[in-house]
Design an enzyme around this catalytic site. Structure first.
Site, mmCIF file in Angstrom:
data_model
loop_
_atom_site.group_PDB
_atom_site.id
_atom_site.type_symbol
_atom_site.label_atom_id
_atom_site.label_comp_id
_atom_site.label_asym_id
_atom_site.label_seq_id
_atom_site.Cartn_x
_atom_site.Cartn_y
_atom_site.Cartn_z
ATOM 1 N N SER A 60 0.818 -1.211 0.000
ATOM 2 C CA SER A 60 0.000 0.000 0.000
ATOM 3 C C SER A 60 0.853 1.262 0.000
ATOM 4 O O SER A 60 1.980 1.278 0.508
ATOM 5 C CB SER A 60 -0.913 0.002 1.231
ATOM 6 N N GLN A 78 1.661 4.318 1.783
ATOM 7 C CA GLN A 78 1.541 4.437 3.235
ATOM 8 C C GLN A 78 2.566 5.408 3.780
ATOM 9 O O GLN A 78 3.481 5.852 3.079
ATOM 10 C CB GLN A 78 1.773 3.054 3.871
ATOM 11 N N HIS A 99 4.432 6.273 7.964
ATOM 12 C CA HIS A 99 4.497 5.884 9.376
ATOM 13 C C HIS A 99 4.504 7.141 10.233
ATOM 14 O O HIS A 99 5.212 8.103 9.925
ATOM 15 C CB HIS A 99 5.749 5.042 9.639
ATOM 16 N N LYS A 112 8.105 4.719 13.580
ATOM 17 C CA LYS A 112 8.623 3.607 12.792
ATOM 18 C C LYS A 112 9.518 4.097 11.648
ATOM 19 O O LYS A 112 9.228 3.844 10.477
ATOM 20 C CB LYS A 112 7.456 2.778 12.243
ATOM 21 N N GLU A 168 12.452 3.604 9.100
ATOM 22 C CA GLU A 168 12.874 2.307 8.576
ATOM 23 C C GLU A 168 13.887 2.461 7.455
ATOM 24 O O GLU A 168 14.052 3.541 6.872
ATOM 25 C CB GLU A 168 11.664 1.493 8.109
ATOM 26 N N HIS A 179 5.284 6.271 0.851
ATOM 27 C CA HIS A 179 6.091 5.286 0.131
ATOM 28 C C HIS A 179 5.277 4.028 -0.122
ATOM 29 O O HIS A 179 4.235 3.800 0.497
ATOM 30 C CB HIS A 179 7.365 4.940 0.907
ATOM 31 N N ARG A 218 -2.475 3.858 5.860
ATOM 32 C CA ARG A 218 -2.587 3.500 4.436
ATOM 33 C C ARG A 218 -3.632 4.366 3.734
ATOM 34 O O ARG A 218 -4.603 4.788 4.348
ATOM 35 C CB ARG A 218 -3.011 2.032 4.276
ATOM 36 N N LYS A 276 -6.844 -3.307 2.349
ATOM 37 C CA LYS A 276 -6.952 -3.120 3.801
ATOM 38 C C LYS A 276 -7.594 -1.770 4.118
ATOM 39 O O LYS A 276 -7.806 -0.938 3.244
ATOM 40 C CB LYS A 276 -5.555 -3.198 4.446
#
Length: 427
Positions: A119, A121, A123, A146, A148, A286, A305, A311
């Site tokens: 997706s 999305q 964070h 989050k 990453e 991203h 998302r 979802k």
């Protein structure tokens, strides 16, 4: 294995999200099968291999089960949650980690096998994560941020961050379907922007455009996307499509009639080669598109998302939280730590990653660091030892190493492994 200063093998979790690669083609499946002893199901998706303490996919420590019965061979072991074992042996974290992050592992290490785009999305930062967790604990499972990093194992494709101003203008000049959705007024605002208008103005206009697109009614999107696809197919008959246009065709096959197909045109299309990495801070849009990677992050599973997904979507939160920075992401190629090991250090204090490719007959040393480490063997076999213990290691093995512990690794036949630990540049 002996003493809490020794190396501890881990049994780790797999996530079977539908975007994962199927059966034996998935590196995640192969690692998980070797790690767990389970057989690979050729019809099953294997998306993520999790190594850490997060409650959605906790690892188990393999520890001695006390005194063995007389004459029992080999010695017996038991499985205990890694988080619980750490709580019983807080010294393995080291003083710095314990003081800064408390009695838990501050990072989560994963391997991803991506067959179908994830997706679109972002964070949340720490403040928003705490607010979202309080408001919707069913959707946002923890209160941590989050940040990453994705380190490519194979050629790896991703959408990451917003495109620059000139490219954005180009989209609005050449994609009439986008203009139909966001409106002529919003479109002309973008087209009249100049560099000297300043960052604040650029962000306001981009935010307005992106919010209009992502908030458009379903009927508007389900009309616009097929129109875009038909136009691209017609264009394809007379000239070559751009890489981004070809990507749009791929995404539409995976997610027909999804607003994310159009949103992809506003994001940078990034292609990593093996050994290259990109990192993502909070509030940056991203979507991973295809390939396999090592991923490391702060211990969290918070995702907001808004496209390319079946979802739940939280469009309002996503559009309000984004930074709206317009820049191509920095690509990390790592810094050699020794002839066989390259270190990737993102601007986040919770983690860094080492990539070690050890040829046959060679050995190397990982110096002691102030926090704990998690190693995963991706290919090959060899041996790993510190002053307390020695382990034979093979593909799929995951090992926890306590803080302040020098690690020696050797191989007769060659191996590749990755190490995650706290960011050493903040020591």
């Amino acid at each position: 294995m002996a003493d809490v200063g020794g190396i501890v093998k881990l049994k780790c979790s797999v996530q079977r999200y539908e975007w994962g690669m199927t059966g034996k083609e998935s590196q995640v499946a192969r690692l998980y099968a070797n790690n767990s002893g389970e057989e690979i199901d050729d019809h099953e998706s294997y998306a993520e291999f999790w190594m850490g303490t997060h409650g959605s996919g906790p690892s188990l420590a393999v520890v001695p089960s006390g005194e063995d019965a007389i004459g029992s061979k080999p010695p017996s072991f038991t499985l205990i949650s890694l988080k619980h074992w750490i709580n019983q042996n807080l010294g393995v974290l080291g003083d710095k980690v314990l003081q800064k992050w408390g009695p838990d592992l501050p990072f989560l290490l994963k391997v991803l096998s991506v067959a179908k785009a994830l997706s679109i999305q972002a964070h949340p930062d720490k403040d928003l994560a705490e607010e979202l967790h309080k408001r919707r604990p069913d959707l946002y499972k923890d209160s941590n941020h989050k940040p990453e990093m994705a380190l490519a194992l194979t050629d790896f494709e991703a959408l990451c961050g917003f495109i620059g101003l000139e490219e954005l203008k180009n989209v609005l000049q050449n994609v009439p379907e986008m203009v139909e959705i966001v409106g002529a007024s919003c479109s002309s605002q973008v087209l009249s922007l100049r560099k000297e208008d300043g960052e604040k103005k650029h962000k306001e206009v981009l935010r307005s455009l992106f919010t209009k697109l992502m908030s458009a009614g379903k009927s508007v999107i389900t009309e616009a996307v097929p129109k875009l696809i038909r136009r691209l197919h017609q264009k394809q008959e007379v000239c070559e499509l751009t890489q981004k246009e070809n990507l749009v065709l791929r995404l539409e096959k995976q997610y027909p009639g999804d607003v994310g197909v159009l949103a992809a045109l506003l994001l940078n299309y990034v292609k990593l080669h093996p050994g290259e990495a990109l990192y993502l801070g909070a509030n940056e849009p991203h979507a991973y598109v295809y390939g396999e990677c090592i991923e490391c992050m702060a211990t969290s599973d918070n995702v907001v998302r808004a496209g390319l997904t079946p979802k739940g979507r939280d469009v309002q939160t996503l559009c309000s939280m984004l930074s709206y920075n317009q820049a191509y992401p920095e690509i990390l190629r790592g810094v050699p730590a020794n002839p066989y090991t390259v270190k990737y250090v993102p601007p986040f204090e919770e983690f860094e990653v080492d990539r070690c490719i050890l040829p046959q007959g060679k050995s190397t040393v990982f110096p002691a660091v102030v926090g704990p480490s998690v190693f995963v063997v991706v290919t090959g076999e060899g041996a790993m030892h510190n002053k307390f213990s020695k382990e034979t290691i093979i593909e799929g093995d995951v090992l926890f190493v306590p803080a302040n512990s020098e690690i020696n690794i050797e191989t007769a036949s060659g191996l590749s492994l990755y190490r995650a630990g706290i960011n050493s540049s903040t020591d």
